[in-house]
Design a protein around this motif. Structure first.
Motif, short mmCIF file in Angstrom:
data_model
loop_
_atom_site.label_atom_id
_atom_site.label_comp_id
_atom_site.label_asym_id
_atom_site.label_seq_id
_atom_site.Cartn_x
_atom_site.Cartn_y
_atom_site.Cartn_z
N MET A 1 -17.61 9.79 -10.41
CA MET A 1 -16.44 10.67 -10.39
C MET A 1 -16.40 11.44 -11.69
O MET A 1 -16.47 10.90 -12.76
N SER A 2 -16.29 12.74 -11.57
CA SER A 2 -16.28 13.59 -12.75
C SER A 2 -14.97 13.44 -13.50
O SER A 2 -14.02 12.83 -13.03
N ALA A 3 -14.91 14.05 -14.67
CA ALA A 3 -13.71 13.94 -15.49
C ALA A 3 -12.50 14.50 -14.81
O ALA A 3 -11.38 14.12 -15.08
N GLY A 4 -12.73 15.44 -13.90
CA GLY A 4 -11.60 16.02 -13.19
C GLY A 4 -11.32 15.33 -11.87
O GLY A 4 -10.54 15.82 -11.06
N LYS A 154 -12.48 2.25 -12.35
CA LYS A 154 -12.36 2.64 -13.75
C LYS A 154 -11.75 4.04 -13.87
O LYS A 154 -11.49 4.52 -14.97
N VAL A 155 -11.54 4.70 -12.73
CA VAL A 155 -10.84 6.00 -12.70
C VAL A 155 -9.38 5.71 -12.42
O VAL A 155 -9.02 5.33 -11.31
N PRO A 156 -8.48 5.84 -13.41
CA PRO A 156 -7.11 5.34 -13.25
C PRO A 156 -6.22 6.18 -12.36
O PRO A 156 -5.30 5.65 -11.73
N GLU A 157 -6.47 7.50 -12.27
CA GLU A 157 -5.52 8.38 -11.58
C GLU A 157 -5.41 8.09 -10.09
O GLU A 157 -4.30 8.08 -9.53
N GLY A 251 -14.08 5.11 -21.46
CA GLY A 251 -13.35 6.06 -20.62
C GLY A 251 -13.87 5.89 -19.21
O GLY A 251 -14.85 5.16 -18.99
N PRO A 252 -13.26 6.55 -18.23
CA PRO A 252 -13.68 6.37 -16.84
C PRO A 252 -15.15 6.68 -16.57
O PRO A 252 -15.76 6.11 -15.68
#
Length: 307
Positions: A1-4, A154-157, A251-252
């Motif tokens: 998953m990208s930063a966005g 690990k991607v919190p959103e 970070g994610p």
């Protein structure tokens, strides 16, 4: 998953919650329903939460500094943790307070049909937002269950938006039941009970999020599957074995890998450097998130694994 990653789901939730919040407040002013008021505050909190998630994504992209040499990737975890706290304080605690207050006041509803219409429309909008979050999450969920995804991501959103939207949908159903039962029976206590149920629901969701975001904020290592792959890729070529390894998500999308590796004896300095470069490349090919890799070469003095 990208930063966005998850941005589409966040924006969909923000737009939906902003519109729903306005409609709910209008409904509360007309009907006096405590369920509607609790849901209004919940939607305002959710709208603010989406803004915080977007802010976290933006600040996490800042370049590393001398004071923060590993960058600001954990900003996304920090703002997600704040979101969980807001969901608990502005959502759960307020709903519980309002529900208990209404149990004592016994104020009757006016124009309950208005509340029903608004709640039905809100359910439709929340369903759209929830569906968007599900579609975005499936891209990275893999074969994991939804509960495993929420616990291990690990991607919190996306876990935050998923649980928020699920809570919003169930909360709307509870509010609709509370208003409906109060209208059918003429007893406003049902509206108060619906409000209390909303508070309990939001409290449970907030506590789950607080626990998960706290764990990410403190620092989680690679999953067992990722760790096995990392060890297997390191222990190849001129690397005899991995003496010990530690990992942590900065970070994610940024995993730190630090390991002591036993190399074949008799290698020249150039061969040692080449063996380390090859080991790093093997790991990155299999685990792209492993952007920071620090390897300490050593000789295999014992077959026992060192602590």
């Amino acid at each position: 998953m990208s930063a966005g990653g998850g941005t589409k789901a966040i924006i969909a939730a923000l737009v939906a919650n902003a519109g729903i919040a306005i409609a709910k407040f209008i409904g509360f002013l007309i009907t006096g329903s405590s369920s509607m008021l609790a849901e209004s505050v919940h939607s305002v909190a959710d709208t603010s939460n989406q803004g915080l998630l977007l802010l976290g994504q933006r600040t996490a992209k800042r370049k590393a500094t001398l004071a923060h040499p590993f960058g600001f990737g954990r900003d996304r975890y920090f703002y997600s943790f704040i979101v969980a706290l807001m969901l608990f304080s502005l959502g759960s605690v307020f709903a519980l307070y309002e529900g208990i207050h209404k149990l004592e006041a016994h104020e009757k509803l006016s124009s309950p049909l208005v509340a029903v219409v608004i709640l039905v429309v809100a359910i439709g909008l929340e369903t759209y937002s929830f569906r968007t979050a599900i579609v975005e999450s499936k891209a990275i969920k893999g074969n994991a269950t939804w509960w495993q995804f929420i616990r291990q991501s690990k991607v919190p959103e996306l876990p935050v938006v998923l649980l928020e939207d699920a809570g919003a949908l169930f909360g709307l159903v509870l509010a609709l039941m509370g208003v409906g039962m109060s209208t059918l029976t003429g007893d406003p206590v049902w509206d108060a009970i619906g409000t209390i149920c909303i508070g309990v629901l939001l409290g449970v969701i907030a506590i789950i999020l607080i626990i998960e975001m706290k764990s990410l904020l403190i620092g989680e290592g690679a999953s067992q599957t990722e760790l096995d792959v990392i060890v297997d890729e390191l222990a190849a070529g001129k690397v005899q074995r991995v003496i010990h390894v530690k990992t942590q998500y900065m970070g994610p999308e940024e995993l730190l890998v630090a390991a002591k590796i036993a190399l074949e004896p008799g290698l020249s300095l150039a061969e040692v450097a080449q063996a380390i470069d090859h080991a790093e490349q093997r790991v990155r090919n299999r685990v792209p998130a492993a952007r920071l890799i620090y390897l300490e070469p050593d000789l295999d003095r014992s077959t026992a694994v060192k602590a």
